[in-house]
Design an enzyme around this catalytic site. Structure first.
Site, PDB file in Angstrom:
ATOM      1  N   GLY A   9      46.915  42.835  43.407  1.00  0.00           N
ATOM      2  CA  GLY A   9      45.903  41.972  44.030  1.00  0.00           C
ATOM      3  C   GLY A   9      45.764  40.650  43.293  1.00  0.00           C
ATOM      4  N   GLY A  47      53.577  29.856  38.858  1.00  0.00           N
ATOM      5  CA  GLY A  47      54.981  30.215  38.606  1.00  0.00           C
ATOM      6  C   GLY A  47      55.215  31.689  38.354  1.00  0.00           C
ATOM      7  CG  ASN A  78      42.386  42.375  40.316  1.00  0.00           C
ATOM      8  OD1 ASN A  78      41.246  42.115  39.950  1.00  0.00           O
ATOM      9  ND2 ASN A  78      42.944  41.787  41.377  1.00  0.00           N
ATOM     10  CB  SER A 133      32.423  47.368  40.071  1.00  0.00           C
ATOM     11  OG  SER A 133      31.275  46.671  40.516  1.00  0.00           O
ATOM     12  CE1 TYR A 143      34.158  47.761  45.047  1.00  0.00           C
ATOM     13  CE2 TYR A 143      31.926  47.341  44.258  1.00  0.00           C
ATOM     14  CZ  TYR A 143      33.285  47.089  44.214  1.00  0.00           C
ATOM     15  OH  TYR A 143      33.775  46.157  43.318  1.00  0.00           O
ATOM     16  CB  ALA A 145      31.131  56.906  45.105  1.00  0.00           C
ATOM     17  CE  LYS A 147      36.005  48.413  42.032  1.00  0.00           C
ATOM     18  NZ  LYS A 147      37.399  47.983  41.788  1.00  0.00           N
ATOM     19  CB  ILE A 176      33.137  37.753  39.250  1.00  0.00           C
ATOM     20  CG1 ILE A 176      33.032  38.802  38.125  1.00  0.00           C
ATOM     21  CG2 ILE A 176      34.143  36.652  38.889  1.00  0.00           C
ATOM     22  CD1 ILE A 176      32.629  38.271  36.761  1.00  0.00           C
TER      23      ILE A 176
END
Ligand SMILES: NC(=O)c1ccc[n+]([C@@H]2O[C@H](COP(=O)([O-])OP(=O)(O)OC[C@H]3O[C@@H](n4cnc5c(N)ncnc54)[C@H](OP(=O)(O)O)[C@@H]3O)[C@@H](O)[C@H]2O)c1
Length: 239
Positions: A9, A47, A78, A133, A143, A145, A147, A176
């Site tokens: 990701g 690059g 990630n 998280s 979500y 659960a 993490k 973030i």
């Protein structure tokens, strides 16, 4: 000698910042994702090498192995995000099951499958870093659960890899900014609350996470494994 770093990701947000950090240190970086657009942009900007892959799909991961080098020093799991932002609003049980499983797949199963796929290629002395998280510590549905499950599964992974000198840790960000995480669904009022909850009085930025991942992959962190490192500006304190 340059290390080989795989960032899943890595076309956008936190993953792109992690890729940028390692590339600036002279490492050889490969980023993945499902959409070609962000990967092309990342390649043009920093690059890095790129490969298309859906990390929830075992067949796609098997194909990815053909595009990867024989040895990988650092794996950064990630890829992920809160599938709730993409939900269609249906509340019947079948839809609930689909959306719940989608969050587990995106944030937990993806990391486990990716690690399993490349496990034999991880170099001695290397590192696996997952992006968890703050949601794992608070009410955050499937979500959170997923993490939380990621942090628990990482303990097992740390033991499996430890004797090869490979560390396994979770970096758990708070809010973030400057990523695609919230799509366009973060109301200004909620954003202000998230910032107000910090001790630092500011939103986190992707480079905050990149620096922490780089530390965990560095020689200074060789005896840190099986841990969750929180990067949330003090929004949630630990002892
Ligand atoms: N931003 C925050 O406040 C925050 C807070 C805590 C944790 N996190 C976590 O940080 C990580 C990065 O998120 P972000 O904030 O940088 O958001 P983002 O910009 O949406 O980044 C997520 C990246 O993961 C990729 N991805 C998602 N599912 C994938 C899959 N199945 N296979 C391959 N690639 C996949 C996406 O690209 P494609 O769509 O092209 O595949 C995208 O490049 C996520 O794990 C997220 O849960 C973010």
């Amino acid at each position: 000698m340059a290390r080989t770093i795989l960032v899943t990701g890595g076309g956008t947000g936190i993953g792109r910042a992690i890729a940028r950090h390692f590339a600036a240190e002279g490492e050889r970086v490969i980023v993945t994702g499902r959409r070609p657009g962000p990967l092309k942009e990342a390649a043009a900007e920093i690059g890095v090498g790129t490969a298309i892959c859906d990390h929830t799909d075992p067949a796609a991961l098997t194909r990815l192995l053909d595009d990867l080098p024989a040895s990988i020093d650092v794996l950064v799991n990630n890829a992920g995000g809160n599938i709730a932002f993409d939900a269609d609003g249906r509340t019947d049980l079948a839809s609930y099951a689909r959306d719940f499983r989608a969050n587990l797949d995106a944030n937990l199963v993806s990391a486990a499958l990716t690690t399993k796929a490349v496990e034999d290629r991880l170099a001695a002395g290397g590192a696996v870093v997952h992006i968890g998280s703050i949601a794992a510590e608070q009410a955050a549905g499937s979500y959170g659960a997923a993490k939380a499950g990621l942090a628990n599964w990482n303990i097992d992974l740390a033991h499996a890899l430890g004797r090869r000198g490979i560390t396994a840790n979770v970096v758990a960000p708070g809010y973030i900014a400057d990523t695609e995480f919230f799509r366009d669904q973060l109301p200004d009022e909620r954003r202000k609350q998230l910032v107000a909850a910090t001790a630092t009085g500011r939103a986190g930025v992707p480079s905050d996470i990149a620096g922490t991942v780089a530390f965990l992959a560095s020689p200074a962190a060789r005896h840190i494994t099986g841990q969750v490192l929180h990067v949330n500006g003090g929004a949630r304190a630990t002892r």
